[in-house]
Design a protein around this motif. Structure first.
Motif: not given
Length: 72
Positions: A47-63
């Motif tokens: 429903x949106x043409x604007x993508x959402x970008x989420x940035x985290x450290x690799x350890x945070x993604x894996x946690x």
């Protein structure tokens, strides 16, 4: 001439000659940034043409239970 004498007196009365100098703190390790890089994921929201970008450290993604480099 008077300013020179005053400046010399101020500099001479500054710190004692045997005072300890401050030891520099060690710099943070640059290897930490290479072992735990910042990873950004882009989500396309319905429903949106604007993508959402989420940035985290690799350890945070894996946690959070997500491995951004895993084959899908």
């Amino acid at each position: 001439m008077l300013i020179t004498i005053i400046a010399a007196a101020v500099l001479a009365s500054g710190a004692p000659a045997n005072a300890e100098t401050a030891t520099p703190q060690p710099a943070p390790k640059a290897a930490d940034a290479t072992t735990n890089p910042r990873v950004c994921l882009v989500d396309n929201v319905t429903g949106s043409r604007i993508p959402v970008r989420t940035c985290k450290r690799l350890a945070e993604w894996r946690a959070a239970g997500l491995d951004p480099f895993a084959k899908r």
